[in-house]
Design an enzyme around this catalytic site. Sequence first.
Site: not given
Length: 253
Positions: A66, A135, A137, A142
């Site tokens: 990414d 979280n 990801h 996400e």
Amino acid sequence: MLQIFPDQSAIAEHVSNILIDKIQSKPDVVLGLATGGTMEPIYERFVIKVRRQGVDVSKLTSFNLDEYVGLAPDHPKSYAAYMRKHLFGQLGFDESRLHLPNGLAPDLEQHSKDYALRLRQTGGVELQLLGVGSNGHIGFNEPGTPFDSQCHVVRLSEDTRRDNSRFFEGNAIVPAHAVTLGMADIMQAREILLVATGEAKARIVAHWYHNEVTEAVPFTILKRHRRARILLDEAAASLLPDQARKTLAAMPA
Ligand code: GLP
């Protein structure tokens, strides 16, 4: 599939050895690379060992997961800069074989498609390194990202932007968007090593352990991968049930 190591340096040693074995048995291996604080000790250890053992890294190909939208490759907080600092600038890589999404591409949708296509054209990733967000990801996929997603532009969640603000000191603002390989792209890798270290990951690791596969927690998808391993240090494993911790810590690496 889960393994517990005493600390992050034991993980760094283990992962470096795996990477070096891969490169030595297949010098033109395709690696999937990740960024983030978790990977720093791994790259540091890998660089030391490659230098010491004289491993030739010039034929390998890599694809990063990414990149932030809006940051040029020479921006100090870009993932391109991170990779140069921790890995690419340290060893004799062939730069033409190192791939990252370009966060400044004029047409990001098209660029995402081209990036995923280029990855497929090289034959896909042999070994993918992954970290995990607090979280859940992976890459920048996400919670809620469809499992069939390919490389795409994402809007980063507030949780992720807050977590990553520690890398953006001063008044620098964490970008709101990123380009990331999709969930389907990541699952195409023949082998996956996800590393989670530190207390901040303990909650999401326990969540992974207790729950079914769900798009609400992206990294649960690894339960469906035949050759995925999750490497934890004691701190990241600290909220797992006692019995599981004992069994997993006793397993040979
Ligand atoms: C970032 C990256 C992820 C990384 C995650 C965890 O958002 N896009 O690839 O796995 O955060 O980062 P850290 O290792 O710094 O906790």
